[in-house]
Write a protein that holds these residues in place. Structure first.
Motif, mmCIF file in Angstrom:
data_model
loop_
_atom_site.group_PDB
_atom_site.id
_atom_site.type_symbol
_atom_site.label_atom_id
_atom_site.label_comp_id
_atom_site.label_asym_id
_atom_site.label_seq_id
_atom_site.Cartn_x
_atom_site.Cartn_y
_atom_site.Cartn_z
ATOM 1 N N LEU A 194 -6.756 -5.756 -5.525
ATOM 2 C CA LEU A 194 -6.647 -4.348 -5.917
ATOM 3 C C LEU A 194 -8.016 -3.726 -6.137
ATOM 4 N N MET A 195 -8.973 -4.504 -6.651
ATOM 5 C CA MET A 195 -10.327 -3.975 -6.836
ATOM 6 C C MET A 195 -10.972 -3.670 -5.481
ATOM 7 N N VAL A 196 -10.755 -4.539 -4.493
ATOM 8 C CA VAL A 196 -11.301 -4.288 -3.161
ATOM 9 C C VAL A 196 -10.663 -3.046 -2.555
ATOM 10 N N VAL A 197 -9.337 -2.888 -2.725
ATOM 11 C CA VAL A 197 -8.659 -1.702 -2.211
ATOM 12 C C VAL A 197 -9.208 -0.448 -2.876
ATOM 13 N N LYS A 198 -9.439 -0.509 -4.185
ATOM 14 C CA LYS A 198 -10.027 0.633 -4.904
ATOM 15 C C LYS A 198 -11.403 0.955 -4.355
ATOM 16 N N GLY A 199 -12.197 -0.095 -4.069
ATOM 17 C CA GLY A 199 -13.518 0.136 -3.494
ATOM 18 C C GLY A 199 -13.435 0.772 -2.113
ATOM 19 N N MET A 200 -12.457 0.363 -1.312
ATOM 20 C CA MET A 200 -12.279 0.969 0.014
ATOM 21 C C MET A 200 -11.985 2.468 -0.106
ATOM 22 N N LEU A 201 -11.090 2.805 -1.025
ATOM 23 C CA LEU A 201 -10.730 4.215 -1.181
ATOM 24 C C LEU A 201 -11.896 5.024 -1.713
ATOM 25 N N ASP A 202 -12.727 4.423 -2.572
ATOM 26 C CA ASP A 202 -13.924 5.122 -3.055
ATOM 27 C C ASP A 202 -14.873 5.446 -1.911
ATOM 28 N N LEU A 203 -14.853 4.624 -0.890
ATOM 29 C CA LEU A 203 -15.688 4.853 0.290
ATOM 30 C C LEU A 203 -14.979 5.712 1.334
ATOM 31 N N ASP A 204 -13.814 6.240 1.005
ATOM 32 C CA ASP A 204 -13.008 7.047 1.924
ATOM 33 C C ASP A 204 -12.550 6.233 3.131
ATOM 34 N N VAL A 205 -12.337 4.953 2.922
ATOM 35 C CA VAL A 205 -11.803 4.081 3.967
ATOM 36 C C VAL A 205 -10.356 3.768 3.599
ATOM 37 N N LYS A 206 -9.420 4.335 4.341
ATOM 38 C CA LYS A 206 -8.017 4.136 4.039
ATOM 39 C C LYS A 206 -7.476 2.949 4.823
ATOM 40 N N PRO A 207 -6.912 1.980 4.144
ATOM 41 C CA PRO A 207 -6.376 0.806 4.860
ATOM 42 C C PRO A 207 -5.183 1.192 5.724
ATOM 43 N N GLY A 208 -5.213 0.728 6.984
ATOM 44 C CA GLY A 208 -4.095 0.977 7.890
ATOM 45 C C GLY A 208 -3.032 -0.087 7.765
ATOM 46 N N ILE A 209 -2.040 -0.001 8.639
ATOM 47 C CA ILE A 209 -0.907 -0.918 8.541
ATOM 48 C C ILE A 209 -1.328 -2.359 8.815
ATOM 49 N N GLU A 210 -2.306 -2.573 9.733
ATOM 50 C CA GLU A 210 -2.752 -3.931 10.028
ATOM 51 C C GLU A 210 -3.438 -4.545 8.812
ATOM 52 N N THR A 211 -4.292 -3.764 8.151
ATOM 53 C CA THR A 211 -4.982 -4.272 6.963
ATOM 54 C C THR A 211 -3.999 -4.558 5.842
ATOM 55 N N LEU A 212 -3.034 -3.675 5.675
ATOM 56 C CA LEU A 212 -2.069 -3.860 4.592
ATOM 57 C C LEU A 212 -1.203 -5.102 4.800
ATOM 58 N N LYS A 213 -0.654 -5.256 6.009
ATOM 59 C CA LYS A 213 0.289 -6.363 6.207
ATOM 60 C C LYS A 213 -0.376 -7.705 6.424
ATOM 61 N N ASP A 214 -1.659 -7.717 6.836
ATOM 62 C CA ASP A 214 -2.330 -8.990 7.134
ATOM 63 C C ASP A 214 -3.277 -9.442 6.024
ATOM 64 N N TYR A 215 -3.824 -8.512 5.220
ATOM 65 C CA TYR A 215 -4.865 -8.896 4.261
ATOM 66 C C TYR A 215 -4.548 -8.513 2.818
ATOM 67 N N ILE A 216 -3.813 -7.438 2.611
ATOM 68 C CA ILE A 216 -3.586 -6.970 1.240
ATOM 69 C C ILE A 216 -2.256 -7.463 0.695
ATOM 70 N N LEU A 217 -1.174 -7.168 1.401
ATOM 71 C CA LEU A 217 0.158 -7.453 0.869
ATOM 72 C C LEU A 217 0.506 -8.931 0.799
#
Length: 850
Positions: A255-278
């Protein structure tokens, strides 16, 4: 280095013990006094050098320069360099690179690094640019690890090859990577990367730094470089953060990495979500709704995360949890992303997948009705899309699974369109097609539209998969529409030329000659490749006249085209079989002359191994005509152009021609001539067989005069060149194949203990391979049980194996009877093989198996 008193004491001790001081000793003293800014000490050492008759050298002068560099005595350093220039002494590049390192580490680089620039100029003067760059590179790497980062990259900017390299990403990459590994102040790395970009050396310095930090799993530097890239206006992509997500070991870290991505205006796509985050967030017993809330808390809305969450649950085979999540979901779920994953999961949980698909389709249809976005050509066929995706997965589906699949779809009220059925039939093999036709009525829904992901699919077959009739119809269609038909015309011509003359397709489709006429009438010119392919097909079908006409057209209109030799050789073989030997010789000669006349030496590149079989077939066909002159002319042509080698296989055609004509004496003479000229003896056994047959059953010459004398002559020739043992073995095998076992027995008797069982086994294997049992039976007759040199049981075993292959129970039983009569005891394996053969023919087994 600064302990000059100890150094002087050491020199005094050396003098007392009679050890002379060398240049290296004085160089060390000079460097120590110079680094201490002790001019008196330097002068005393120089005086001592004069007394010892040691003159200034590159080592002593370089030591002074290095010492003054450490002390910051720039004027003195330059004076020493000027003195070296006057004396004609060259300071080595390696020593000058040490001067650079000393200035950087001591902090005496000057304003705008002017002192470093002076040393670089000296290095350029005293050596080649390449050597200077190598030493500058070493100095830069040492400065990086000595925490002199800015000074190091000042040197890097002076490397001339960095600005001329075509691979911009690799420019200065090694120095940036070393800086990331060595530097603690990350802002300095950001600064030097910006300098490299300003100097035009590389625009990818920060990317290289980020890559190195991620590779070494250093999270803090990676975030620093990501923010630097963002501030510099560079594009940030979501896969830059994948290593950070992969290295996260807990849900909180993810969740901290996801927060850092959003701070950089990098929105995770479906590939990132299903393969690395979820996968990390949905581990254990964490509820999907809880994960959705956690992601909403860091800034990802439910609309973005709902579909990836469901995809992750499906991939984990958590279908109960997935069904509950779908029922509770208040946002749209993307069937476009879900259907392929459901198809790949169907083999493991078919019923659960089908039930979940039904729920998703119903919810999707309800939302479509709410927003009034129904397709004009019918509702979207997601059921058909699911079946099409299932058919294209790695596991695919078998014909036996079609009906259960369709029944399950019907049970869940999932239909497929007629268009999907047509696509399935076009993409499936014959067995699956039949199964689809039998069961399609269960689920076909005419009201459905096209499958959403297959709207651009084409049901028409590609011309490369069309048969002759389809190509003929396609050609008519192209002609009616005024479209380019050259490719289809070529394909149709080749397909027609490949058909046998009596094929039914020839009665309905356009013939090759009609197609050629059509090409001529429409002003189209056949390419050389089309003519060559038609020529090959015509030869294959035995159309010699048509092939000759095509060859003439090819030579007349495409004189520079290199026609493959094997096509012309096969045409010549066909001509010889039709008793047109003169035309064959002239055709072959013209083919070889055309190559030389046009200056095309492509025939020199022809590998004889590629046309060996074609040439052998040509020569054997010529030999069967009994025309020795024709065979000799063809052989000379092939040998002259290097298309064949004079070996036993090729030269055997001359002997075969003599044998076919009944000229046995000529065959022996031909063999002698070949041996004298080419040192080989082709067709030895075949010639002996003909000679033995000419002697009649009683051993007297009946067909020709002096049959046994010719045999003796040939055997003597074989013995002279290959040895007496080989000659007698050849004679023995010839007697076996000529049905003369008595004579073979006499030959074996003469050999006695010199019988070579390896040669016997090799010949027996040849007989078994060619399914010739009579020579092996004659070999058993020619030998006796007392013959120790021959393994008779090996012959019996090979014969039984041959009869098993031939599925001949009568011969197998006769072989066993023969063994009983002569008292040979068969092994258990032999009896087992024979019993299996007899059982297969429902024959009674006359022995007992133990």
């Amino acid at each position: 280095m600064r302990d000059t008193d100890a150094a002087v004491a050491t020199v005094i001790t050396m003098k007392e013990k009679g050890i002379p001081a060398t240049q290296d000793t004085f160089a060390s003293l000079l460097m120590a006094y110079a680094a201490s800014s002790d001019k008196v000490g330097v002068e005393s050492v120089e005086e001592a050098m004069k007394n010892a008759k040691v003159s200034d050298s590159s080592s002593t002068l370089a030591a002074l320069i290095i010492g003054y560099a450490w002390a910051g005595q720039i004027a003195a350093m330059k004076q020493v360099a000027a003195r070296a220039r006057q004396l004609g002494v060259t300071i080595p590049q390696a020593q000058l690179s040490v001067v650079l390192l000393a200035l950087a580490r001591a902090g005496h680089t000057g304003q705008n690094y002017c002192h470093l620039n002076w040393v670089i100029e000296v290095m350029d003067e005293v050596g080649s640019g390449e050597n200077a760059e190598v030493e500058l590179s070493h100095a830069a790497l040492k400065m990086i690890h000595a925490d002199c980062m800015k000074e190091a990259f000042h040197l890097v900017c002076h490397f001339p090859t960095l600005t001329t390299s075509s691979h911009l990403y690799s420019n200065a990459a090694v120095y940036v990577q070393e800086a990331v590994r060595a530097c603690k102040d990350l802002e300095i790395i950001v600064e030097v990367c910006s300098k490299l970009a300003e100097e035009g050396i590389t625009q990818y310095g920060l990317y290289v730094a980020l890559e190195c930090a991620l590779r070494e799993k250093r999270e803090e530097p990676a975030w620093v470089f990501l923010h630097a890239l963002k501030q510099s206006g560079r594009v940030l992509r979501e896969h830059y953060v994948w290593p950070l997500l992969a290295g996260a070991t807990s849900a909180q870290q993810i969740l901290m990495v996801v927060k850092g991505m959003l701070d950089l205006d990098v929105k995770p796509g479906i590939e990132t979500l299903k393969d690395y985050i979820l996968p990390g967030l949905l581990s254990g017993s964490t509820a999907p709704s809880m994960v959705s809330q956690q992601l909403q808390h860091v800034g990802l809305p439910e609309q973005v995360t709902a579909t990836p969450i469901l995809l992750t649950l499906i991939r984990k085979n958590a279908f109960d949890c997935a069904a509950k999540f779908v029922a509770e979901a208040k946002v749209n779920l993307s069937l476009r992303d879900l259907v392929p994953t459901l198809a790949s999961s169907w083999p493991s949980r078919p019923r659960a997948v089908t039930a979940l698909l039904a729920v998703l389709i119903k919810k999707h249809a309800q939302r479509q009705q709410q927003v009034n976005s129904k397709e004009s050509n019918g509702e979207e066929d997601w059921g058909g899309q699911f079946v099409l995706d299932l058919a294209s997965t790695r596991q695919s589906i078998g014909a036996h699974q079609i009906q259960p699949l369709f029944e399950e779809l019907k049970r869940n009220e999932i239909g497929i369109s007629e268009y999907s059925v047509e696509l399935l039939l076009a993409r499936s093999n014959l067995g699956i097609q039949e199964a689809i036709k039998r069961s399609a009525s269960l689920i076909v829904d005419p009201t459905l539209g096209h499958p959403p992901l297959e709207k651009d699919s084409n049901l028409l077959p590609h011309p490369k998969t069309m048969n002759v009739e389809e190509l003929d119809g396609h050609l008519v269609e192209l002609k009616a529409k005024g479209l380019n038909k050259r490719g289809t015309l070529r394909k149709l011509m080749l397909a027609q030329a490949s058909l046998p003359p009596t094929a039914p397709a020839n009665t309905t489709a356009t013939s090759v000659l009609d197609l050629q006429k059509q090409v001529s009438e429409e002003g189209m010119k056949m390419s050389a490749g089309m003519l060559a392919s038609v020529l090959k097909a015509q030869v294959k079908n035995g159309e010699a006249d048509a092939a000759l006409q095509t060859l003439a057209t090819l030579r007349a209109h495409h004189q520079t085209f290199h026609l493959d030799h094997y096509k012309v050789i096969d045409l010549c073989t066909l001509l010889i079989k039709e008793h047109r030997g003169h035309e064959a010789v002239e055709t072959l000669r013209q083919q070889l002359i055309e190559e030389v006349k046009n200056g095309n030496r492509a025939e020199a590149k022809t590998n004889p191994k590629r046309v060996r079989r074609n040439c052998w077939a040509l020569l054997m066909a010529s030999a069967e005509t009994c025309d020795y002159d024709l065979t000799r002319n063809l052989l000379n042509l092939l040998l002259t152009r290097g298309l064949v080698f004079p070996d036993t296989l090729v030269l055997g055609c001359l002997v075969r021609c003599r044998l076919a004509s009944g000229d046995l004496a000529g065959a022996v003479e031909e063999t002698e001539d070949i041996m004298e000229q080419y040192k080989c003896l082709p067709m030895r056994i075949e010639t002996l067989i003909h000679l033995i047959h000419s002697c009649g059953e009683d051993g007297r010459s009946t067909a020709i005069s002096g049959g046994w004398s010719l045999i003796h002559r040939l055997v003597s020739l074989i013995a002279h060149h290959y040895g007496s043992s080989q000659a007698h073995h050849d004679l023995c095998f010839a007697c076996l194949e000529a049905d003369r076992p008595t004579v073979a027995a006499e030959v074996l008797k003469k050999l006695g203990d010199d019988v070579d069982m390896w040669r016997i086994k090799k010949q027996v294997e040849y007989y078994a391979k060619t399914q010739r049992d009579l020579p092996m039976l004659h070999l058993l007759t020619a030998t006796s049980r007392t013959t120790q040199a021959i393994d008779r049981y090996y012959i019996y075993s090979t014969l039984l194996d041959l009869y098993s292959v031939m599925n001949d129970a009568d011969r197998g039983l006769a072989l066993w009877t023969r063994m009983q009569e002569e008292g040979t005891v068969p092994t258990q394996a032999f009896l087992t093989t024979l019993a299996a053969l007899l059982t297969n023919h429902q024959r009674q087994i006359p022995f007992t198996l133990h």
